[in-house]
Scaffold this motif. Sequence first.
Motif, PDB file in Angstrom:
ATOM      1  N   GLY A  76      35.437  63.840  66.348  1.00  0.00           N
ATOM      2  CA  GLY A  76      36.543  64.041  67.268  1.00  0.00           C
ATOM      3  C   GLY A  76      37.567  65.022  66.741  1.00  0.00           C
ATOM      4  N   ARG A  77      37.550  65.272  65.458  1.00  0.00           N
ATOM      5  CA  ARG A  77      38.465  66.220  64.816  1.00  0.00           C
ATOM      6  C   ARG A  77      37.700  67.367  64.183  1.00  0.00           C
ATOM      7  N   LEU A  78      36.387  67.272  64.193  1.00  0.00           N
ATOM      8  CA  LEU A  78      35.532  68.207  63.470  1.00  0.00           C
ATOM      9  C   LEU A  78      35.440  69.554  64.166  1.00  0.00           C
ATOM     10  N   LEU A  79      35.600  70.619  63.400  1.00  0.00           N
ATOM     11  CA  LEU A  79      35.409  71.961  63.934  1.00  0.00           C
ATOM     12  C   LEU A  79      34.132  72.558  63.358  1.00  0.00           C
ATOM     13  N   ASN A  80      34.098  72.800  62.069  1.00  0.00           N
ATOM     14  CA  ASN A  80      32.943  73.429  61.431  1.00  0.00           C
ATOM     15  C   ASN A  80      32.597  72.719  60.134  1.00  0.00           C
ATOM     16  N   LEU A  81      31.519  73.184  59.494  1.00  0.00           N
ATOM     17  CA  LEU A  81      30.977  72.522  58.307  1.00  0.00           C
ATOM     18  C   LEU A  81      30.931  73.459  57.112  1.00  0.00           C
TER      19      LEU A  81
END
Length: 146
Positions: A76-81
């Motif tokens: 839910g807060r994740l953009l990239n890795l």
Amino acid sequence: ASSELDADTRKELATEAKTVSDMAASEGIKVALEWHKNTVTDTNESGLSFLDEAAADNLYCLWQPTVALDMLEARGRLLNLHVYYWLEGKRRPFAEGLDEWRRYLQHVNRNEKRYGLLEFVLDNTEEQFLEDAAQWKRFLQETAMN
């Protein structure tokens, strides 16, 4: 470090993060914070509450294999890795971490576009970087994440 921030300084940082995030959003750019030692994001509690305090719809987190931020908490807060594989604190070839990465990617929303930044390459060699990049690409194709 989050433990050393007084309430006023933390509030100022959150206000600044919202301002930057809003400015970036007006240009179609997303903003993400990394979890790092000795920062406002040095613990899950501090980092996730900071995102809430900033109250910015365009402020996310970057995720990397670390004990500091569990993939489930990042959802839910994740953009990239950040893509790499470590074993017992030592850099290893990415190919050795495929089972671990399969578990990580089970928690990634496959309907949203993500990017992976390959880093922490064993011995910092170009050859290992190219092998890890090729392995990451094969891995994404096999797991239908491309």
